[in-house]
Write a protein that holds these residues in place. Structure first.
Motif, mmCIF file in Angstrom:
data_model
loop_
_atom_site.group_PDB
_atom_site.id
_atom_site.type_symbol
_atom_site.label_atom_id
_atom_site.label_comp_id
_atom_site.label_asym_id
_atom_site.label_seq_id
_atom_site.Cartn_x
_atom_site.Cartn_y
_atom_site.Cartn_z
ATOM 1 N N SER A 3 1.194 5.531 6.375
ATOM 2 C CA SER A 3 1.141 6.721 5.396
ATOM 3 C C SER A 3 0.267 7.322 4.858
ATOM 4 N N GLY A 4 -0.180 8.650 5.210
ATOM 5 C CA GLY A 4 -1.319 8.832 5.138
ATOM 6 C C GLY A 4 -1.357 9.534 3.558
ATOM 7 N N ASP A 5 -2.602 9.929 3.059
ATOM 8 C CA ASP A 5 -2.566 10.938 1.331
ATOM 9 C C ASP A 5 -1.682 12.085 1.722
ATOM 10 N N VAL A 6 -1.589 12.742 2.722
ATOM 11 C CA VAL A 6 -0.808 14.204 2.859
ATOM 12 C C VAL A 6 0.260 13.246 3.311
ATOM 13 N N ASN A 7 0.550 12.907 3.713
ATOM 14 C CA ASN A 7 2.589 12.049 3.654
ATOM 15 C C ASN A 7 3.041 12.113 2.299
ATOM 16 N N LEU A 8 2.262 11.155 1.810
ATOM 17 C CA LEU A 8 2.515 10.566 0.470
ATOM 18 C C LEU A 8 2.661 11.839 -0.276
ATOM 19 N N TYR A 9 2.180 12.819 -0.500
ATOM 20 C CA TYR A 9 1.804 13.860 -1.708
ATOM 21 C C TYR A 9 3.004 14.615 -0.818
ATOM 22 N N ILE A 10 2.981 14.946 0.559
ATOM 23 C CA ILE A 10 3.890 15.985 0.788
ATOM 24 C C ILE A 10 5.959 14.920 0.266
ATOM 25 N N VAL A 111 13.257 9.163 -7.927
ATOM 26 C CA VAL A 111 14.054 10.027 -8.024
ATOM 27 C C VAL A 111 15.239 10.183 -9.040
ATOM 28 N N SER A 112 15.385 8.241 -9.041
ATOM 29 C CA SER A 112 16.803 8.832 -10.454
ATOM 30 C C SER A 112 16.500 9.139 -11.714
ATOM 31 N N ILE A 113 14.615 8.263 -12.341
ATOM 32 C CA ILE A 113 14.183 8.301 -13.201
ATOM 33 C C ILE A 113 13.592 9.145 -13.425
ATOM 34 N N TRP A 119 8.871 16.188 -10.438
ATOM 35 C CA TRP A 119 7.757 15.856 -8.683
ATOM 36 C C TRP A 119 7.815 17.385 -7.714
ATOM 37 N N ARG A 120 8.045 18.767 -8.767
ATOM 38 C CA ARG A 120 7.379 19.791 -8.339
ATOM 39 C C ARG A 120 6.416 19.899 -8.478
ATOM 40 N N SER A 121 5.377 19.279 -9.334
ATOM 41 C CA SER A 121 4.241 19.516 -10.138
ATOM 42 C C SER A 121 2.989 18.029 -9.082
ATOM 43 N N PHE A 127 -0.735 12.483 -8.289
ATOM 44 C CA PHE A 127 -1.257 11.731 -8.998
ATOM 45 C C PHE A 127 -0.261 10.262 -7.678
ATOM 46 N N MET A 128 1.282 9.840 -8.383
ATOM 47 C CA MET A 128 1.984 9.493 -7.253
ATOM 48 C C MET A 128 1.593 8.976 -5.751
ATOM 49 N N ALA A 129 0.759 9.743 -5.104
ATOM 50 C CA ALA A 129 0.354 9.509 -3.763
ATOM 51 C C ALA A 129 -0.700 8.825 -3.729
ATOM 52 N N ASP A 130 -1.330 8.769 -4.596
ATOM 53 C CA ASP A 130 -3.072 8.224 -4.754
ATOM 54 C C ASP A 130 -2.154 6.683 -5.564
ATOM 55 N N PHE A 131 -1.589 6.843 -6.076
ATOM 56 C CA PHE A 131 -1.228 5.250 -7.246
ATOM 57 C C PHE A 131 -0.580 4.540 -5.954
ATOM 58 N N SER A 132 0.199 5.176 -5.094
ATOM 59 C CA SER A 132 1.062 4.949 -4.097
ATOM 60 C C SER A 132 0.081 3.733 -2.619
ATOM 61 N N GLN A 133 -0.650 4.929 -2.898
ATOM 62 C CA GLN A 133 -1.848 4.553 -1.048
ATOM 63 C C GLN A 133 -2.001 3.183 -1.417
ATOM 64 N N PRO A 134 -2.960 2.730 -2.147
ATOM 65 C CA PRO A 134 -3.693 1.389 -2.617
ATOM 66 C C PRO A 134 -1.781 0.367 -1.806
ATOM 67 N N LEU A 135 -1.733 0.699 -2.620
ATOM 68 C CA LEU A 135 0.057 -0.541 -1.574
ATOM 69 C C LEU A 135 0.959 -0.295 -0.757
ATOM 70 N N VAL A 136 0.874 0.703 -0.011
ATOM 71 C CA VAL A 136 1.188 1.228 1.580
ATOM 72 C C VAL A 136 0.567 0.799 2.732
ATOM 73 N N LYS A 137 -1.298 0.658 1.793
ATOM 74 C CA LYS A 137 -2.520 0.259 2.933
ATOM 75 C C LYS A 137 -2.147 -1.184 3.102
ATOM 76 N N ALA A 138 -1.663 -1.661 2.163
ATOM 77 C CA ALA A 138 -1.327 -3.698 2.060
ATOM 78 C C ALA A 138 -0.488 -3.811 2.964
ATOM 79 N N THR A 139 0.428 -2.921 2.163
ATOM 80 C CA THR A 139 1.722 -3.209 3.032
ATOM 81 C C THR A 139 1.636 -3.215 4.316
#
Length: 162
Positions: A3-10, A111-113, A119-121, A127-139
């Motif tokens: 997933s690219g940065d934009v995909n995670l953000y959207i 999403v439940s918590i 999420w609309r912010s 921030f969540m996209a940037d945080f998860s990107q390294p995890l996504v790339k490693a996976t």
């Protein structure tokens, strides 16, 4: 894969938006549905399902690479636009899933918590996209090494209309 940065953000922004879909032939907005886990669905046609042909459009590839996955609601416009173009009188829905399945479970929990307003912010979702990107790339790198066809993550979208 990947997933690219934009995909995670959207994707993150979408968790704050209402689901737009048809319910008994009427276009409706469901505020609390986006991001909810819906269970497992097939991303291929079963051998007994009627279609012009189950070959030629990637059914075998979808069955082997995506198969049956846990999905969550996400506000794809296709749930409304496909239904409108087909003039349905029933229901429509759109869902997406990611392989490996662990991402679906993690997103469902988040999403439940996390309140919808966050999420609309744009700032929070970025921030969540940037945080998860390294995890996504490693996976993704790990999956590429271990997959027989050298493909990492897989994403799929399903739109149902009745």
């Amino acid at each position: 894969g990947g997933s690219g940065d934009v995909n995670l953000y959207i994707t993150n922004l979408g968790f704050g938006e209402p689901m737009v879909q048809y319910d008994k032939g009427v276009l409706r907005f469901f505020k609390a549905l986006s991001g909810l886990l819906l269970g497992k669905v097939d991303f291929f046609l079963q051998d007994n399902e009627e279609s012009a042909t189950n070959e030629g459009f990637g059914n075998d590839m979808a069955k082997s690479r995506i198969g049956r996955q846990t999905v969550f609601s996400w506000p794809f416009p296709e749930a409304a636009t496909v239904a409108k173009e087909l003039n349905i009188s029933g229901d429509s829905s759109a869902a997406m899933g990611t392989a490996p399945d662990a991402w679906n479970a993690m997103l469902g929990l988040l999403v439940s918590i996390v309140p919808r307003s966050l999420w609309r912010s744009k700032r929070f979702s970025q921030f969540m996209a940037d945080f998860s990107q390294p995890l996504v790339k490693a996976t993704d790198a790990l999956l590429k090494i271990t997959s027989p066809d050298n493909v990492g993550e897989t994403h799929a979208m399903r739109v149902d209309v009745t």
